[in-house]
Design an enzyme around this catalytic site. Structure first.
Site, PDB file in Angstrom:
ATOM      1  N   HIS A  61       0.826  -1.103   0.077  1.00  0.00           N
ATOM      2  CA  HIS A  61       0.054  -0.211   0.127  1.00  0.00           C
ATOM      3  C   HIS A  61       0.883   1.204  -0.208  1.00  0.00           C
ATOM      4  O   HIS A  61       2.156   1.027   0.031  1.00  0.00           O
ATOM      5  CB  HIS A  61      -1.134   0.126   1.199  1.00  0.00           C
ATOM      6  CG  HIS A  61      -0.320   0.126   2.593  1.00  0.00           C
ATOM      7  ND1 HIS A  61       0.483  -0.898   2.744  1.00  0.00           N
ATOM      8  CD2 HIS A  61      -0.588   1.130   3.467  1.00  0.00           C
ATOM      9  CE1 HIS A  61       0.919  -0.452   4.345  1.00  0.00           C
ATOM     10  NE2 HIS A  61       0.316   0.661   4.569  1.00  0.00           N
ATOM     11  N   HIS A  63       1.349   4.012   1.884  1.00  0.00           N
ATOM     12  CA  HIS A  63       1.654   4.575   3.181  1.00  0.00           C
ATOM     13  C   HIS A  63       3.257   4.752   3.102  1.00  0.00           C
ATOM     14  O   HIS A  63       4.085   3.917   2.640  1.00  0.00           O
ATOM     15  CB  HIS A  63       1.375   4.131   4.450  1.00  0.00           C
ATOM     16  CG  HIS A  63      -0.164   4.165   4.657  1.00  0.00           C
ATOM     17  ND1 HIS A  63      -0.924   3.393   5.683  1.00  0.00           N
ATOM     18  CD2 HIS A  63      -1.031   5.193   4.269  1.00  0.00           C
ATOM     19  CE1 HIS A  63      -2.280   3.856   5.645  1.00  0.00           C
ATOM     20  NE2 HIS A  63      -2.312   4.940   4.900  1.00  0.00           N
ATOM     21  N   ASP A  65       5.758   4.866   4.998  1.00  0.00           N
ATOM     22  CA  ASP A  65       6.705   3.847   5.543  1.00  0.00           C
ATOM     23  C   ASP A  65       7.019   2.495   4.702  1.00  0.00           C
ATOM     24  O   ASP A  65       7.728   1.842   5.132  1.00  0.00           O
ATOM     25  CB  ASP A  65       6.564   3.611   6.958  1.00  0.00           C
ATOM     26  CG  ASP A  65       4.713   2.942   7.295  1.00  0.00           C
ATOM     27  OD1 ASP A  65       3.803   3.494   6.508  1.00  0.00           O
ATOM     28  OD2 ASP A  65       4.668   1.844   7.932  1.00  0.00           O
ATOM     29  N   ASP A 210       0.526  -4.110   6.192  1.00  0.00           N
ATOM     30  CA  ASP A 210      -0.393  -3.673   7.221  1.00  0.00           C
ATOM     31  C   ASP A 210      -1.710  -3.987   7.035  1.00  0.00           C
ATOM     32  O   ASP A 210      -2.376  -3.841   6.075  1.00  0.00           O
ATOM     33  CB  ASP A 210      -0.264  -2.089   7.241  1.00  0.00           C
ATOM     34  CG  ASP A 210       1.000  -1.317   7.575  1.00  0.00           C
ATOM     35  OD1 ASP A 210       2.062  -2.224   7.663  1.00  0.00           O
ATOM     36  OD2 ASP A 210       1.101  -0.163   7.645  1.00  0.00           O
TER      37      ASP A 210
HETATM   38 ZN   LIG Z   1       3.119   0.818   7.742  1.00  0.00          ZN
HETATM   39 ZN   LIG Z   2       0.142   1.679   6.502  1.00  0.00          ZN
END
Ligand SMILES: [Zn+2]
Ligand SMILES: [Zn+2]
Length: 308
Positions: A61, A63, A65, A210
């Protein structure tokens, strides 16, 4: 066939001095695959000696990080005169966002970069003897997980039995092993089932990225050798895990149990647990014994299920 996993980054959203943001490196014989590329992934690849010859990058995904390492990594590949194509797999609906990272600051990699969108149930990548499957996850972004699943291997060839049946040592052995019947000098037919065992399962690795605990993680691969699962929080923050669409170590262990996994790697640990992963390990092992929190740089060799 060797199958090796190197944990390049095991931190949650905020890195710590000990843990880098998400990245998992997988080498299967000569193939090198990368799952997520958080900030600093290229330095982790240098530190832990994985090399840069990845052919595919699988993004769970968008995000930061999980993807902020992409621009720097691509730039270094370019400086290294890479010519081979890199394929980046990204969740459906995120092509443009990912593109903006690939071409950040008007960078134009001089090697070909292909961006493929993937969704629940897709085979993201089909290789000679394995595939990388995509499954839907439950996170607060467009997100998927990935499973590397090897094909079944041929059953074991019973050499002794073949000799007993009068099959001469030589090409007829391999014909039988490949599933073809053979005729002996005296006209007897020997069928492969007489000398070849049941097909043997290959190995598999599941990486969730995640997510809250989800049944799709259990269904994507039968009895994986390794499940790499979000374990952002310990039980004291279970409510926070639910709210932020993550899992606790215990929830990850429940999934590992239901999936009949052999081992469970707990990653994406929140920085609040920096230096003390004791609760994660204890709470997970109460449910699933083979759970552990890998350090950055830790490498696992994955054995065949029938080699133990
Ligand atoms: Zn993450
Ligand atoms: Zn995430």
């Amino acid at each position: 066939m060797s199958l090796r996993v190197t944990f390049l980054g095991t931190a949650g959203a905020i890195p710590t001095t000990e843990r880098n943001p998400s990245a998992v490196f997988v080498a299967r014989e000569g193939d090198q695959l990368l799952f997520d590329a958080g900030e600093g992934t290229q330095r982790q690849m240098m530190r832990f000696g994985t090399g840069f010859s990845i052919s595919h990058l699988f993004v769970t995904h968008l995000h930061g990080d999980h993807v902020l390492g992409i621009p720097g990594l691509l730039q270094t590949m370019d400086f290294n005169d890479r010519e081979d194509q890199l394929v980046i797999h990204t969740p459906r609906g995120t092509h443009r966002k990912l593109e903006s990272l690939v071409y950040a600051l008007d960078n134009r990699p001089s090697f070909p970069v292909r961006i493929d969108e993937v969704g629940d149930g897709d085979v993201a990548y089909r290789a000679d003897e394995y595939e990388v499957r995509t499954f839907g996850t439950d996170h607060d972004a467009r997100s998927v997980g990935y499973a590397l699943v090897e094909d079944e291997r041929k059953g074991r060839f019973d050499r002794e039995r073949a000799e007993e049946l009068g099959v001469p040592v030589g090409p007829k052995f391999s014909q039988l092993h490949e599933g073809r019947s053979v005729e002996l000098e005296d006209g007897t037919i020997v069928e492969p089932e007489q000398v070849v065992g049941e097909p043997r399962p290959g190995r598999s690795i599941v990486y969730t990225g995640d997510t809250r605990p989800t049944a799709a993680t259990i269904e994507v691969a039968a009895e994986p050798e390794l499940l790499v699962h979000d374990a952002t929080f310990a039980e004291n923050r279970a409510d926070r895990a639910a709210k932020t669409a993550h899992s606790t170590a215990r929830q990850a262990a429940e999934i590992a149990n239901r999936a009949n996994a052999k081992r469970l790697a707990l990653i994406h640990l929140s920085s609040r647990y920096a230096g003390d992963v004791g609760d994660h390990v204890t709470q997970a092992r109460a449910v699933f014994e083979n759970a552990f929190v890998p350090d950055d740089g830790e490498t696992l060799e994955i054995d065949y299920p029938d080699s133990r």
